[in-house]
Motif scaffolding. Structure first.
Motif, PDB file in Angstrom:
ATOM      1  N   ALA A 198       3.505   5.596  -8.385  1.00 25.50           N
ATOM      2  CA  ALA A 198       3.332   4.266  -7.915  1.00 25.50           C
ATOM      3  C   ALA A 198       3.559   3.366  -9.181  1.00 25.50           C
ATOM      4  O   ALA A 198       3.813   2.181  -9.104  1.00 25.50           O
ATOM      5  CB  ALA A 198       1.710   4.217  -7.766  1.00 25.50           C
ATOM      6  N   ALA A 199       3.276   3.582 -10.485  1.00 26.20           N
ATOM      7  CA  ALA A 199       3.627   2.783 -11.591  1.00 26.20           C
ATOM      8  C   ALA A 199       5.086   2.488 -11.773  1.00 26.20           C
ATOM      9  O   ALA A 199       5.617   1.334 -11.918  1.00 26.20           O
ATOM     10  CB  ALA A 199       3.316   3.475 -12.729  1.00 26.20           C
ATOM     11  N   ARG A 200       6.022   3.507 -11.550  1.00 22.11           N
ATOM     12  CA  ARG A 200       7.568   3.316 -11.524  1.00 22.11           C
ATOM     13  C   ARG A 200       7.986   2.247 -10.494  1.00 22.11           C
ATOM     14  O   ARG A 200       8.922   1.428 -10.864  1.00 22.11           O
ATOM     15  CB  ARG A 200       8.009   4.775 -11.488  1.00 22.11           C
ATOM     16  CG  ARG A 200       8.017   5.331 -12.889  1.00 22.11           C
ATOM     17  CD  ARG A 200       9.145   6.609 -12.644  1.00 22.11           C
ATOM     18  NE  ARG A 200       8.912   7.446 -11.536  1.00 22.11           N
ATOM     19  CZ  ARG A 200       8.189   8.557 -11.519  1.00 22.11           C
ATOM     20  NH1 ARG A 200       7.502   8.995 -12.690  1.00 22.11           N
ATOM     21  NH2 ARG A 200       8.057   9.211 -10.300  1.00 22.11           N
ATOM     22  N   LEU A 222       0.782  -1.195   0.044  1.00 22.04           N
ATOM     23  CA  LEU A 222      -0.154   0.170  -0.078  1.00 22.04           C
ATOM     24  C   LEU A 222       0.926   1.466   0.072  1.00 22.04           C
ATOM     25  O   LEU A 222       1.877   1.565   0.935  1.00 22.04           O
ATOM     26  CB  LEU A 222      -0.978   0.016   1.091  1.00 22.04           C
ATOM     27  CG  LEU A 222      -2.175   1.088   1.368  1.00 22.04           C
ATOM     28  CD1 LEU A 222      -3.307   0.695   1.971  1.00 22.04           C
ATOM     29  CD2 LEU A 222      -1.784   2.408   1.869  1.00 22.04           C
ATOM     30  N   PHE A 223       0.650   1.962  -1.013  1.00 23.42           N
ATOM     31  CA  PHE A 223       1.465   3.350  -1.081  1.00 23.42           C
ATOM     32  C   PHE A 223       0.346   4.473  -0.833  1.00 23.42           C
ATOM     33  O   PHE A 223      -0.603   4.883  -1.557  1.00 23.42           O
ATOM     34  CB  PHE A 223       1.890   3.493  -2.363  1.00 23.42           C
ATOM     35  CG  PHE A 223       2.473   4.699  -2.855  1.00 23.42           C
ATOM     36  CD1 PHE A 223       3.372   5.377  -1.820  1.00 23.42           C
ATOM     37  CD2 PHE A 223       2.858   5.124  -4.174  1.00 23.42           C
ATOM     38  CE1 PHE A 223       4.079   6.578  -2.134  1.00 23.42           C
ATOM     39  CE2 PHE A 223       3.599   6.419  -4.465  1.00 23.42           C
ATOM     40  CZ  PHE A 223       4.422   6.739  -3.570  1.00 23.42           C
ATOM     41  N   LEU A 224       0.602   5.001   0.419  1.00 30.61           N
ATOM     42  CA  LEU A 224      -0.228   6.202   0.754  1.00 30.61           C
ATOM     43  C   LEU A 224       0.649   7.530   0.170  1.00 30.61           C
ATOM     44  O   LEU A 224       1.668   8.016   0.884  1.00 30.61           O
ATOM     45  CB  LEU A 224      -0.255   6.173   2.314  1.00 30.61           C
ATOM     46  CG  LEU A 224      -1.281   7.325   2.929  1.00 30.61           C
ATOM     47  CD1 LEU A 224      -2.482   7.286   2.493  1.00 30.61           C
ATOM     48  CD2 LEU A 224      -0.906   7.173   4.565  1.00 30.61           C
ATOM     49  N   CYS A 225       0.194   8.145  -0.647  1.00 31.74           N
ATOM     50  CA  CYS A 225       0.895   9.375  -1.371  1.00 31.74           C
ATOM     51  C   CYS A 225      -0.022  10.582  -1.389  1.00 31.74           C
ATOM     52  O   CYS A 225      -0.931  10.535  -1.778  1.00 31.74           O
ATOM     53  CB  CYS A 225       1.383   8.754  -2.628  1.00 31.74           C
ATOM     54  SG  CYS A 225       2.324   9.815  -3.668  1.00 31.74           S
ATOM     55  N   ARG A 246       1.576  -1.938  -5.153  1.00 32.58           N
ATOM     56  CA  ARG A 246       0.381  -2.758  -5.493  1.00 32.58           C
ATOM     57  C   ARG A 246      -1.027  -1.972  -5.277  1.00 32.58           C
ATOM     58  O   ARG A 246      -1.977  -2.406  -5.981  1.00 32.58           O
ATOM     59  CB  ARG A 246       0.281  -4.044  -4.772  1.00 32.58           C
ATOM     60  CG  ARG A 246       1.826  -4.894  -5.021  1.00 32.58           C
ATOM     61  CD  ARG A 246       1.775  -6.209  -4.145  1.00 32.58           C
ATOM     62  NE  ARG A 246       2.732  -7.035  -4.408  1.00 32.58           N
ATOM     63  CZ  ARG A 246       3.985  -6.841  -4.123  1.00 32.58           C
ATOM     64  NH1 ARG A 246       4.349  -5.953  -3.076  1.00 32.58           N
ATOM     65  NH2 ARG A 246       5.037  -7.724  -4.525  1.00 32.58           N
ATOM     66  N   ARG A 247      -1.031  -1.021  -4.533  1.00 30.08           N
ATOM     67  CA  ARG A 247      -2.342  -0.307  -4.349  1.00 30.08           C
ATOM     68  C   ARG A 247      -1.912   1.251  -4.153  1.00 30.08           C
ATOM     69  O   ARG A 247      -0.851   1.319  -3.274  1.00 30.08           O
ATOM     70  CB  ARG A 247      -3.037  -0.964  -3.119  1.00 30.08           C
ATOM     71  CG  ARG A 247      -4.243  -0.421  -3.004  1.00 30.08           C
ATOM     72  CD  ARG A 247      -4.935  -0.998  -1.932  1.00 30.08           C
ATOM     73  NE  ARG A 247      -6.346  -0.435  -1.623  1.00 30.08           N
ATOM     74  CZ  ARG A 247      -7.391  -0.693  -0.905  1.00 30.08           C
ATOM     75  NH1 ARG A 247      -7.119  -1.577   0.112  1.00 30.08           N
ATOM     76  NH2 ARG A 247      -8.589  -0.259  -0.702  1.00 30.08           N
ATOM     77  N   LEU A 248      -2.549   2.093  -4.359  1.00 32.76           N
ATOM     78  CA  LEU A 248      -2.452   3.526  -4.219  1.00 32.76           C
ATOM     79  C   LEU A 248      -3.369   4.130  -3.615  1.00 32.76           C
ATOM     80  O   LEU A 248      -4.505   4.197  -4.089  1.00 32.76           O
ATOM     81  CB  LEU A 248      -2.174   4.223  -5.424  1.00 32.76           C
ATOM     82  CG  LEU A 248      -1.940   5.758  -5.636  1.00 32.76           C
ATOM     83  CD1 LEU A 248      -0.635   6.106  -5.076  1.00 32.76           C
ATOM     84  CD2 LEU A 248      -1.717   6.368  -7.054  1.00 32.76           C
ATOM     85  N   ILE A 249      -3.198   4.890  -2.573  1.00 29.39           N
ATOM     86  CA  ILE A 249      -4.182   5.553  -2.014  1.00 29.39           C
ATOM     87  C   ILE A 249      -3.635   7.139  -1.744  1.00 29.39           C
ATOM     88  O   ILE A 249      -2.683   7.382  -1.269  1.00 29.39           O
ATOM     89  CB  ILE A 249      -4.340   5.374  -0.494  1.00 29.39           C
ATOM     90  CG1 ILE A 249      -5.044   3.805  -0.527  1.00 29.39           C
ATOM     91  CG2 ILE A 249      -5.631   6.005   0.315  1.00 29.39           C
ATOM     92  CD1 ILE A 249      -6.106   3.653  -0.906  1.00 29.39           C
TER      93      ILE A 249
END
Length: 250
Positions: A205-207, A177-180, A211-214
């Motif tokens: 997130a793509a680079r 999980l990427f909290l951005c 697996r998941r972007l918030i």
């Protein structure tokens, strides 16, 4: 790990949310990431005032740290008359001075350290309770850090406040999980080394292969649906918007 969004508004509280603050729990340990405007009140919906085990402050702008002043009051002047033991607080150089100055009339210049055990953050890898954390300096006008948190084979990355930077790509590499942050709007604001827009968050997130972007830290004057659409245009994984009280199992 369990992630709870205590507050997610950028720059100042919105009508729906306090500013940045995120509770991360595992094995009975509670780590709070940031404590911006309004977060202390919201935090009490999710845990007791004295149930935190550590705090990480990504940087010292008010919308990420100012409610530490109120938390100082709660810990220093505890209602039962007993002062709290020092709580580990991880933050950039000068965190204690910044909070002491913001509170203005602490009993003494060292009063903050009576209830907070300050640790200076630099780019490094270390442990906070059951978590293995890695911190990197990110692109913001003041000293600011993103954080990668690992536990039980899972990874959470929190960007803090930042512009586009390879350091954030590294922190988010293969994160579950990427909290951005996504404070800006693509095509509207273009200020390097300050904030990301939705498209830049999605590209990061793509680079990184997250697996998941918030998306979080969206200011009240920014349309979150635009940022969400911009992120989805460049990132094929699941994308969502942070909201007050939302929880995620990682």
């Amino acid at each position: 790990m369990k992630l709870t969004v205590v507050g997610c508004s950028g720059s100042f509280p919105s009508a729906e949310s306090a500013c940045s603050s995120y509770l991360v729990e595992a094995d009975g340990f509670r780590l709070l990431l940031d404590m911006g405007n309004g977060a202390l009140g919201e935090l009490q919906r999710h845990c007791g005032l004295y149930d935190l085990d550590a705090i990480f402050l990504s940087h010292l702008h008010a919308d990420h740290c100012i409610d530490m002043c109120g938390y100082f009051v709660a810990r220093y002047y505890r209602h039962d008359g007993g002062r709290c033991e020092p709580l580990p607080v991880y933050g950039p150089e000068g965190t204690e001075h910044r909070l002491t100055t913001a509170y203005a009339d602490t009993p003494s210049a060292s009063s903050m350290s009576e209830v907070f055990d300050f640790h200076t953050v630099k780019p490094s890898t270390f442990e906070i309770g059951p978590f293995l954390v890695h911190t990197e300096r990110v692109a913001h006008p003041v000293e600011a850090y993103g954080i990668r948190i690992e536990h039980g084979g899972k990874t959470l990355t929190y960007s803090g406040d930042t512009g586009v930077t390879p350091a954030l790509d590294d922190l988010a590499r293969d994160a579950d999980l990427f909290l951005c942050e996504a404070a800006f709007t693509h095509g509207k604001e273009d200020i390097p080394d300050l904030h990301l827009n939705g498209r830049e968050a999605g590209e990061t997130a793509a680079r990184a292969g997250a697996r998941r972007l918030i998306l979080t830290h969206i200011a009240p004057w920014t349309d979150p649906q635009v940022n969400l659409a911009d992120a989805r245009a460049v990132y094929s994984g699941p994308v969502g918007l942070a909201s007050r009280g939302a929880t995620y199992e990682i």
